[in-house]
Design a protein around this motif. Structure first.
Motif, PDB file in Angstrom:
ATOM      1  N   ALA A  19     -24.304  -9.434  -8.813  1.00 62.07           N
ATOM      2  CA  ALA A  19     -23.971 -10.529  -7.895  1.00 62.07           C
ATOM      3  C   ALA A  19     -23.408  -9.998  -6.573  1.00 62.07           C
ATOM      4  CB  ALA A  19     -22.990 -11.490  -8.557  1.00 62.07           C
ATOM      5  N   LEU A  20     -22.601  -8.938  -6.626  1.00 63.14           N
ATOM      6  CA  LEU A  20     -22.047  -8.367  -5.405  1.00 63.14           C
ATOM      7  C   LEU A  20     -23.138  -7.765  -4.532  1.00 63.14           C
ATOM      8  CD1 LEU A  20     -19.251  -8.875  -6.611  1.00 63.14           C
ATOM      9  CD2 LEU A  20     -18.618  -6.587  -5.884  1.00 63.14           C
ATOM     10  N   VAL A  21     -24.055  -7.050  -5.144  1.00 61.50           N
ATOM     11  CA  VAL A  21     -25.149  -6.434  -4.385  1.00 61.50           C
ATOM     12  C   VAL A  21     -26.046  -7.523  -3.780  1.00 61.50           C
ATOM     13  CG1 VAL A  21     -27.171  -4.931  -4.550  1.00 61.50           C
ATOM     14  CG2 VAL A  21     -25.025  -4.269  -5.665  1.00 61.50           C
ATOM     15  N   GLU A  22     -26.279  -8.589  -4.528  1.00 60.52           N
ATOM     16  CA  GLU A  22     -27.075  -9.694  -3.995  1.00 60.52           C
ATOM     17  C   GLU A  22     -26.359 -10.389  -2.839  1.00 60.52           C
ATOM     18  OE1 GLU A  22     -28.071 -12.200  -7.333  1.00 60.52           O
ATOM     19  OE2 GLU A  22     -29.347 -10.645  -8.226  1.00 60.52           O
ATOM     20  N   LEU A  23     -25.054 -10.593  -2.963  1.00 56.16           N
ATOM     21  CA  LEU A  23     -24.283 -11.214  -1.890  1.00 56.16           C
ATOM     22  C   LEU A  23     -24.327 -10.339  -0.642  1.00 56.16           C
ATOM     23  CD1 LEU A  23     -20.920 -13.007  -1.988  1.00 56.16           C
ATOM     24  CD2 LEU A  23     -21.265 -11.154  -0.371  1.00 56.16           C
ATOM     25  N   LEU A  24     -24.144  -9.038  -0.816  1.00 59.77           N
ATOM     26  CA  LEU A  24     -24.202  -8.114   0.319  1.00 59.77           C
ATOM     27  C   LEU A  24     -25.551  -8.243   1.018  1.00 59.77           C
ATOM     28  CD1 LEU A  24     -22.977  -4.512   0.507  1.00 59.77           C
ATOM     29  CD2 LEU A  24     -25.321  -5.010   1.126  1.00 59.77           C
ATOM     30  N   GLY A  25     -26.626  -8.269   0.256  1.00 56.03           N
ATOM     31  CA  GLY A  25     -27.961  -8.401   0.855  1.00 56.03           C
ATOM     32  C   GLY A  25     -28.122  -9.696   1.620  1.00 56.03           C
ATOM     33  N   ALA A  26     -27.672 -10.787   1.032  1.00 57.04           N
ATOM     34  CA  ALA A  26     -27.766 -12.080   1.712  1.00 57.04           C
ATOM     35  C   ALA A  26     -26.947 -12.076   2.993  1.00 57.04           C
ATOM     36  CB  ALA A  26     -27.301 -13.200   0.777  1.00 57.04           C
ATOM     37  N   ALA A  27     -25.751 -11.518   2.942  1.00 56.84           N
ATOM     38  CA  ALA A  27     -24.898 -11.466   4.128  1.00 56.84           C
ATOM     39  C   ALA A  27     -25.538 -10.625   5.225  1.00 56.84           C
ATOM     40  CB  ALA A  27     -23.520 -10.923   3.763  1.00 56.84           C
ATOM     41  N   VAL A  28     -26.039  -9.457   4.869  1.00 55.89           N
ATOM     42  CA  VAL A  28     -26.661  -8.588   5.868  1.00 55.89           C
ATOM     43  C   VAL A  28     -27.858  -9.291   6.503  1.00 55.89           C
ATOM     44  CG1 VAL A  28     -28.033  -6.473   6.148  1.00 55.89           C
ATOM     45  CG2 VAL A  28     -25.858  -6.411   4.896  1.00 55.89           C
ATOM     46  N   HIS A  29     -28.723  -9.871   5.680  1.00 57.45           N
ATOM     47  CA  HIS A  29     -29.962 -10.448   6.206  1.00 57.45           C
ATOM     48  C   HIS A  29     -29.760 -11.770   6.930  1.00 57.45           C
ATOM     49  CE1 HIS A  29     -32.675  -7.351   4.849  1.00 57.45           C
ATOM     50  NE2 HIS A  29     -31.946  -7.280   3.751  1.00 57.45           N
ATOM     51  N   ARG A  30     -28.797 -12.569   6.516  1.00 54.73           N
ATOM     52  CA  ARG A  30     -28.585 -13.862   7.186  1.00 54.73           C
ATOM     53  C   ARG A  30     -27.522 -13.783   8.271  1.00 54.73           C
ATOM     54  NH1 ARG A  30     -28.022 -18.293   2.759  1.00 54.73           N
ATOM     55  NH2 ARG A  30     -27.526 -19.550   4.582  1.00 54.73           N
ATOM     56  N   PRO A  91     -23.175 -16.119   2.850  1.00 57.76           N
ATOM     57  CA  PRO A  91     -23.490 -16.884   4.062  1.00 57.76           C
ATOM     58  C   PRO A  91     -22.977 -18.329   4.041  1.00 57.76           C
ATOM     59  CG  PRO A  91     -25.347 -15.524   3.463  1.00 57.76           C
ATOM     60  CD  PRO A  91     -24.347 -15.406   2.337  1.00 57.76           C
ATOM     61  N   GLN A  92     -23.048 -18.984   2.904  1.00 55.49           N
ATOM     62  CA  GLN A  92     -22.599 -20.380   2.831  1.00 55.49           C
ATOM     63  C   GLN A  92     -21.078 -20.512   2.896  1.00 55.49           C
ATOM     64  OE1 GLN A  92     -24.126 -18.649   0.448  1.00 55.49           O
ATOM     65  NE2 GLN A  92     -23.436 -19.226  -1.604  1.00 55.49           N
ATOM     66  N   HIS A  93     -20.349 -19.397   2.797  1.00 59.83           N
ATOM     67  CA  HIS A  93     -18.890 -19.406   2.881  1.00 59.83           C
ATOM     68  C   HIS A  93     -18.359 -18.738   4.156  1.00 59.83           C
ATOM     69  CE1 HIS A  93     -19.367 -20.238  -1.438  1.00 59.83           C
ATOM     70  NE2 HIS A  93     -18.249 -20.927  -1.259  1.00 59.83           N
ATOM     71  N   ALA A  94     -19.269 -18.402   5.066  1.00 56.79           N
ATOM     72  CA  ALA A  94     -18.873 -17.737   6.307  1.00 56.79           C
ATOM     73  C   ALA A  94     -17.978 -18.656   7.136  1.00 56.79           C
ATOM     74  CB  ALA A  94     -20.107 -17.346   7.113  1.00 56.79           C
ATOM     75  N   ARG A  95     -17.001 -18.053   7.781  1.00 58.83           N
ATOM     76  CA  ARG A  95     -16.089 -18.736   8.700  1.00 58.83           C
ATOM     77  C   ARG A  95     -15.298 -19.864   8.038  1.00 58.83           C
ATOM     78  NH1 ARG A  95     -20.503 -17.013  10.596  1.00 58.83           N
ATOM     79  NH2 ARG A  95     -20.586 -15.584  12.337  1.00 58.83           N
ATOM     80  N   GLN A  96     -14.933 -19.637   6.772  1.00 59.39           N
ATOM     81  CA  GLN A  96     -14.119 -20.608   6.034  1.00 59.39           C
ATOM     82  C   GLN A  96     -12.822 -19.981   5.526  1.00 59.39           C
ATOM     83  OE1 GLN A  96     -16.365 -22.668   2.991  1.00 59.39           O
ATOM     84  NE2 GLN A  96     -18.139 -22.859   4.323  1.00 59.39           N
ATOM     85  N   GLY A  97     -12.484 -18.801   6.030  1.00 58.69           N
ATOM     86  CA  GLY A  97     -11.236 -18.153   5.639  1.00 58.69           C
ATOM     87  C   GLY A  97     -11.361 -17.209   4.457  1.00 58.69           C
TER      88      GLY A  97
END
Length: 168
Positions: A19-30, A91-97
């Motif tokens: 899940a961490l590796v997938e989150l990292l990928g989503a964050a980098v790409h989006r 990405p869906q939690h960006a800029r929410q603290g």
């Protein structure tokens, strides 16, 4: 910056690896799309991650996970000497603290361990976040991944003794 009331922090467990590796990928790409082109993002977070390498890298770090109703919202990986190695938000939690809460918790642990500063290698995307936390750029850096180059910044923030681990 809005705070997300359902965010909780916990320590990393081995079962979190995928899940961490997938989150990292989503964050980098989006989230990184505004700062890095597609080739750079693929070099940074390839479609097929080397999971044994990630397992080894994460084993060397202290990791904190942010969850929103048991869904992964972000994570930070650091060492007690003050190095912030990884900090990513879904990405869906960006800029929410989420990143702010993760960083504050890591800084508290780092300061309690006796470190006098925190330091990181921030991407173009993460540089403004770290600047808001009080980090200063020490040096612009270029990283080469295969035939692709990526820009990042060595950044540092002193931890004053009177702060007692509280975020500045």
């Amino acid at each position: 910056m809005p705070r997300h009331p359902a965010i909780t922090l916990r320590d990393y467990h081995a079962r979190d690896l995928q899940a961490l590796v997938e989150l990292l990928g989503a964050a980098v790409h989006r989230l990184g799309a505004a700062d890095y082109d597609q080739a750079q993002r693929r070099a940074w977070a390839p479609a097929h991650a080397d999971m044994p390498a990630w397992q080894t890298r994460l084993a060397a770090l202290e990791l904190l996970i942010a969850e929103d109703n048991r869904q992964l919202a972000g994570f930070i990986g650091f060492t007690r000497d003050g190095h912030i190695d990884l900090l990513f938000t879904a990405p869906q939690h960006a800029r929410q603290g989420v990143a702010t809460a993760l960083y504050a918790a890591a800084q508290t642990r780092i300061h309690a361990a006796g470190a006098t500063s925190v330091f990181t290698e921030a991407s173009l995307t993460a540089r403004p976040f770290f600047a808001r936390q009080g980090f200063s750029v020490e040096q612009a850096q270029t990283v080469v991944r295969g035939t692709v180059t990526l820009q990042r910044f060595a950044m540092r923030k002193p931890l004053r003794p009177e702060i007692q681990g509280t975020p500045q």
